[in-house]
Design a protein around this motif. Sequence first.
Motif: not given
Length: 451
Positions: A16-39
């Motif tokens: 999820g983190v990799r997809a979010a970062r790479v998508a954002a690098a294309t100029g997309a507006k991206v959000a991510l939700a995590e209920e516990y701890r990142m990673g």
Amino acid sequence: MAFDFDLFVIGGGSGGVRAARVAAATGAKVALAEEYRMGGTCVIRGCVPKKLMVFASEFHEAMSDARAYGWDVQDGSFNWTTFRGKLDSELDRLEGVYRRLLDGSGVTVFDARAALADPHTVTLSTGETKTAKHILVATGGRPVLPDMPGAELGITSNEIFKLDQLPDSILIVGGGYIACEFAGILNGLGVKVTQFYRGAQILRGFDGEARGLIADQMRERGVDLHCGTNILSMEQVDGGIRVKGSNGSEATYGQVMFATGRVPNTDGIGLEEAGVKIGRRGEIAVDDYSQTAVPSIYAVGDVTNRVNLTPVAIREGMAFVETVFKGNPTPVDHDLIPSAVFTQPEFGTVGLSEEDAREIEPIEVYCTSFKPMNHSFAGRSDRVMMKLIVSKATRKVLGCHIVADHAGELIQMVGIAVKMGATKEDFDRTVAVHPTISEELVTMKEPVRSA
């Protein structure tokens, strides 16, 4: 329709983190939700803390070897509290790295549980509602306790990293890689380890010869391994958990750890209500491009129960971004994935097992097992194994299986050759690096059998 985001990712694990970062690098507006701890599982309660525990568990044997090589060292004792404190600090550091990477990529992060309201809408446990053109589900998986009386007395791999103290003894139930890895880890840390597995041999699905050698070496190192054995009953008693086994045994253990299966995290997040199809094991059904039955919703990683490995989840996340945000439809390649099992001894594997290969086509098997120089000098009985499965028709190496120290490091390199379609003659033309154990991979001239 105007959406709040171009992409909303549910789950802050590796995929999820990799997809979010790479998508954002294309100029997309991206959000991510995590209920516990990142990673996610790998960083917080999986491969990273496990590998650090593997390192810790190997020092007792290393000190014994050191004495055999002339070093005047004493065994000392292992302090779990000291180790766990450093482990917790390291996981905190890694989680911070993940958060900084997301922040630096311009991803909006919600520390909340997210659920689907419809194909374009996500509701958060904070009460907020967000819309997105695309939604990516990357919620991973979790270990489950078996359906049996007394199972609630046991723990899973999630809890093993958080124990206040190590037990004097433990029963590990299961025969997969998680069960076998923790059997070796805890044995190395001085815990008396018993392992029950209901099947005939541990590590089902892997190469049979490798499985047998690993089982033998685990027993040699002190793990009390019982195959064909299950729990009949377990109850809390003074001093621990009393367990009756189907092999006639009855004993009390300080802890019982179940490593009997994992399930995708698909419960209670609105998937089916949104029209996403769920498979019989609770996994999200996706096509070759990680797309679900709902065109706007995709899924990657363990939640899809394809190949449940961290690097695979990352690859799937990258392929998703190529497909959706870069206009380059990219199917995920799940063929010939090298992997390592951090048992003791370590196991590296890529491609087909001997058993699977001979069901497909005529093969030759090249195999050697020997006592390596470093172990022999130290007076240890440990053996290593190198094995190549070769197609008779094409001469391609269909599989490679290594049981040895650092097998994971070795199989990464072999995996490149196998993925490229290297033949046995390509291996033979490669000059050996001497003296190493890996030189055996290029010096095995005659097959030990054909099938």
